[in-house]
Scaffold this motif. Sequence first.
Motif, PDB file in Angstrom:
ATOM      1  N   SER A 108     -34.360 -24.844 -16.541  1.00 56.64           N
ATOM      2  CA  SER A 108     -34.470 -23.465 -16.335  1.00 56.64           C
ATOM      3  C   SER A 108     -34.967 -22.825 -17.800  1.00 56.64           C
ATOM      4  CB  SER A 108     -33.300 -22.756 -15.785  1.00 56.64           C
ATOM      5  OG  SER A 108     -33.465 -21.471 -15.642  1.00 56.64           O
ATOM      6  N   GLU A 109     -35.794 -21.816 -17.567  1.00 58.26           N
ATOM      7  CA  GLU A 109     -36.280 -20.940 -18.741  1.00 58.26           C
ATOM      8  C   GLU A 109     -35.088 -19.651 -18.919  1.00 58.26           C
ATOM      9  OE1 GLU A 109     -38.876 -21.365 -20.377  1.00 58.26           O
ATOM     10  OE2 GLU A 109     -39.692 -23.247 -19.236  1.00 58.26           O
ATOM     11  N   PHE A 110     -34.199 -19.667 -18.032  1.00 59.74           N
ATOM     12  CA  PHE A 110     -33.413 -18.346 -18.073  1.00 59.74           C
ATOM     13  C   PHE A 110     -31.856 -18.822 -18.463  1.00 59.74           C
ATOM     14  CE2 PHE A 110     -36.810 -17.647 -15.195  1.00 59.74           C
ATOM     15  CZ  PHE A 110     -37.346 -16.375 -15.794  1.00 59.74           C
ATOM     16  N   THR A 111     -31.294 -17.855 -18.752  1.00 57.79           N
ATOM     17  CA  THR A 111     -29.687 -18.092 -19.369  1.00 57.79           C
ATOM     18  C   THR A 111     -28.871 -18.125 -17.972  1.00 57.79           C
ATOM     19  OG1 THR A 111     -29.079 -15.817 -19.739  1.00 57.79           O
ATOM     20  CG2 THR A 111     -29.886 -17.179 -21.625  1.00 57.79           C
ATOM     21  N   GLU A 112     -27.653 -18.340 -17.974  1.00 65.57           N
ATOM     22  CA  GLU A 112     -26.843 -18.319 -16.993  1.00 65.57           C
ATOM     23  C   GLU A 112     -26.637 -16.743 -16.385  1.00 65.57           C
ATOM     24  OE1 GLU A 112     -25.740 -20.622 -14.860  1.00 65.57           O
ATOM     25  OE2 GLU A 112     -26.884 -21.781 -16.173  1.00 65.57           O
ATOM     26  N   ASP A 113     -26.504 -15.725 -17.313  1.00 66.35           N
ATOM     27  CA  ASP A 113     -26.251 -14.607 -16.693  1.00 66.35           C
ATOM     28  C   ASP A 113     -27.765 -14.130 -16.179  1.00 66.35           C
ATOM     29  OD1 ASP A 113     -23.914 -14.157 -17.527  1.00 66.35           O
ATOM     30  OD2 ASP A 113     -24.281 -13.504 -19.683  1.00 66.35           O
ATOM     31  N   GLN A 114     -28.824 -14.605 -16.765  1.00 63.99           N
ATOM     32  CA  GLN A 114     -30.209 -13.808 -16.369  1.00 63.99           C
ATOM     33  C   GLN A 114     -30.213 -14.360 -14.834  1.00 63.99           C
ATOM     34  OE1 GLN A 114     -32.729 -15.439 -19.270  1.00 63.99           O
ATOM     35  NE2 GLN A 114     -32.367 -13.481 -20.696  1.00 63.99           N
ATOM     36  N   LYS A 115     -29.801 -15.749 -14.435  1.00 65.88           N
ATOM     37  CA  LYS A 115     -30.061 -16.269 -13.400  1.00 65.88           C
ATOM     38  C   LYS A 115     -29.016 -15.770 -12.190  1.00 65.88           C
ATOM     39  CE  LYS A 115     -29.352 -20.712 -14.622  1.00 65.88           C
ATOM     40  NZ  LYS A 115     -29.304 -22.238 -14.337  1.00 65.88           N
ATOM     41  N   LYS A 116     -27.810 -15.032 -12.718  1.00 65.58           N
ATOM     42  CA  LYS A 116     -27.066 -14.363 -11.905  1.00 65.58           C
ATOM     43  C   LYS A 116     -27.847 -12.971 -11.358  1.00 65.58           C
ATOM     44  CE  LYS A 116     -22.682 -15.948 -13.626  1.00 65.58           C
ATOM     45  NZ  LYS A 116     -21.314 -15.573 -14.321  1.00 65.58           N
ATOM     46  N   THR A 117     -28.469 -12.409 -12.575  1.00 63.81           N
ATOM     47  CA  THR A 117     -29.285 -11.313 -12.092  1.00 63.81           C
ATOM     48  C   THR A 117     -30.557 -11.572 -11.195  1.00 63.81           C
ATOM     49  OG1 THR A 117     -28.888 -10.473 -14.457  1.00 63.81           O
ATOM     50  CG2 THR A 117     -30.494  -9.296 -13.055  1.00 63.81           C
ATOM     51  N   ILE A 118     -31.024 -12.587 -11.403  1.00 62.57           N
ATOM     52  CA  ILE A 118     -32.311 -13.050 -10.346  1.00 62.57           C
ATOM     53  C   ILE A 118     -31.752 -13.450  -9.164  1.00 62.57           C
ATOM     54  CG2 ILE A 118     -33.828 -14.870  -9.954  1.00 62.57           C
ATOM     55  CD1 ILE A 118     -34.110 -15.337 -13.276  1.00 62.57           C
ATOM     56  N   ALA A 119     -30.440 -13.914  -8.866  1.00 64.82           N
ATOM     57  CA  ALA A 119     -30.088 -14.215  -7.608  1.00 64.82           C
ATOM     58  C   ALA A 119     -29.555 -13.119  -6.818  1.00 64.82           C
ATOM     59  CB  ALA A 119     -28.571 -15.259  -7.831  1.00 64.82           C
ATOM     60  N   LYS A 120     -29.128 -11.917  -7.735  1.00 66.67           N
ATOM     61  CA  LYS A 120     -28.895 -10.767  -6.951  1.00 66.67           C
ATOM     62  C   LYS A 120     -30.015 -10.024  -6.526  1.00 66.67           C
ATOM     63  CE  LYS A 120     -24.406 -10.035  -9.470  1.00 66.67           C
ATOM     64  NZ  LYS A 120     -23.705  -8.912 -10.185  1.00 66.67           N
ATOM     65  N   ILE A 121     -31.148 -10.136  -7.352  1.00 65.43           N
ATOM     66  CA  ILE A 121     -32.433  -9.493  -6.726  1.00 65.43           C
ATOM     67  C   ILE A 121     -32.793 -10.227  -5.458  1.00 65.43           C
ATOM     68  CG2 ILE A 121     -34.819  -9.344  -7.447  1.00 65.43           C
ATOM     69  CD1 ILE A 121     -33.889  -8.735 -10.208  1.00 65.43           C
ATOM     70  N   ALA A 122     -32.519 -11.626  -5.348  1.00 62.71           N
ATOM     71  CA  ALA A 122     -32.783 -12.259  -4.134  1.00 62.71           C
ATOM     72  C   ALA A 122     -32.143 -11.713  -3.131  1.00 62.71           C
ATOM     73  CB  ALA A 122     -32.758 -13.657  -4.441  1.00 62.71           C
ATOM     74  N   THR A 123     -31.058 -11.593  -3.293  1.00 58.82           N
ATOM     75  CA  THR A 123     -29.887 -10.777  -2.249  1.00 58.82           C
ATOM     76  C   THR A 123     -30.525  -9.772  -1.663  1.00 58.82           C
ATOM     77  OG1 THR A 123     -28.097 -11.909  -3.305  1.00 58.82           O
ATOM     78  CG2 THR A 123     -27.701 -10.120  -1.714  1.00 58.82           C
ATOM     79  N   CYS A 124     -30.898  -8.863  -2.596  1.00 54.57           N
ATOM     80  CA  CYS A 124     -31.532  -7.330  -2.254  1.00 54.57           C
ATOM     81  C   CYS A 124     -32.900  -7.494  -1.320  1.00 54.57           C
ATOM     82  CB  CYS A 124     -31.572  -6.421  -3.368  1.00 54.57           C
ATOM     83  SG  CYS A 124     -30.220  -6.009  -4.353  1.00 54.57           S
ATOM     84  N   LEU A 125     -33.613  -8.574  -1.810  1.00 52.94           N
ATOM     85  CA  LEU A 125     -34.843  -8.793  -0.933  1.00 52.94           C
ATOM     86  C   LEU A 125     -34.405  -9.252   0.353  1.00 52.94           C
ATOM     87  CD1 LEU A 125     -36.650 -10.755  -3.674  1.00 52.94           C
ATOM     88  CD2 LEU A 125     -37.602  -8.480  -2.592  1.00 52.94           C
ATOM     89  N   GLU A 126     -33.459 -10.088   0.549  1.00 46.01           N
ATOM     90  CA  GLU A 126     -32.913 -10.397   1.776  1.00 46.01           C
ATOM     91  C   GLU A 126     -32.177  -9.267   2.746  1.00 46.01           C
ATOM     92  OE1 GLU A 126     -32.940 -13.359   3.248  1.00 46.01           O
ATOM     93  OE2 GLU A 126     -33.001 -14.844   1.895  1.00 46.01           O
ATOM     94  N   LEU A 127     -31.579  -8.468   1.889  1.00 47.30           N
ATOM     95  CA  LEU A 127     -31.023  -7.279   2.592  1.00 47.30           C
ATOM     96  C   LEU A 127     -32.134  -6.452   3.229  1.00 47.30           C
ATOM     97  CD1 LEU A 127     -27.894  -6.331   0.210  1.00 47.30           C
ATOM     98  CD2 LEU A 127     -27.870  -7.169   2.293  1.00 47.30           C
TER      99      LEU A 127
END
Length: 269
Positions: free
Chosen positions: A53-72
């Motif tokens: 990955s090109e991103f840190t663990e904290d950044q990946k958590k934020t990315i995952a939350k954006i994905a959740t919002c897209l799903e919502l």
Amino acid sequence: MSEAARSLLQRWGASFRKGTDFDSWGQLVEAIDEYQILARHLQKEAQSQHNNSEFTEDQKKTIAKIATCLELRSAALQSTQSQDEFKLEDLKKLEPILKNILTYNKEFPFDVQPVPLRKILAPGEEEHLEFEEDDEEGGAGAGSPDSFPARVPGANEGTLLPRLPSEPGMTLLTITIEKIGLKDAGQCIDPYITVSVKGAAIFFEFKHYKPKKRFTSTKCFAFMEMDEIKPGAIVIELYKKPTDFKRKKLQLLTKKPLYLHLHQTLHKE
């Protein structure tokens, strides 16, 4: 910022804007597809191993939350009752966060959690996967309590988009999806129907989410020939996936009389 990370962010940003543009224009089916595909890519990156990955663990958590919002937002567009649960205006607030993910260090604006990885399949891709076959003898008859009524956004209030302005000599067609007869219809998750024109036929694909396999799949399809375009009600048969756009190897979904019920309206200047 590495070149790989820059390329990823550019692609994600373009996809995000494409989805919100579709959403703004009222092209809800296209917006749903764009949101779900982008969510899949974001989830995949968020769940990737550290070395890949090109991103840190904290950044990946934020990315995952954006994905959740897209799903919502995608789920909201698929229900006439919940379109206000996660608004387009809320989703647009996430675009600068995604664009500046490498420097973003504030609290995420929405109280959401990452969701499991969902795979979105391209047309025909399901035929290469193992899947459980539906019982051909089972199923609800058209018009029975298990028939699944259309739940596309706006189905109860009118059309999704304004009717196109007519021109002299032009005939416009409006198709209303009334209902579809399916086995265990009430158990389908995030169901919707896509409509497309291929050559000399109009295709209707019923899609739904499979939580165990984590992808949105086509359950069945139907099509209408050009000579079937005429005012009034029409009932067309349901066929097994994958969608056969060439209409060469058709197999009925079940032996039961299950159909897609449509109503056509022709508009002529």
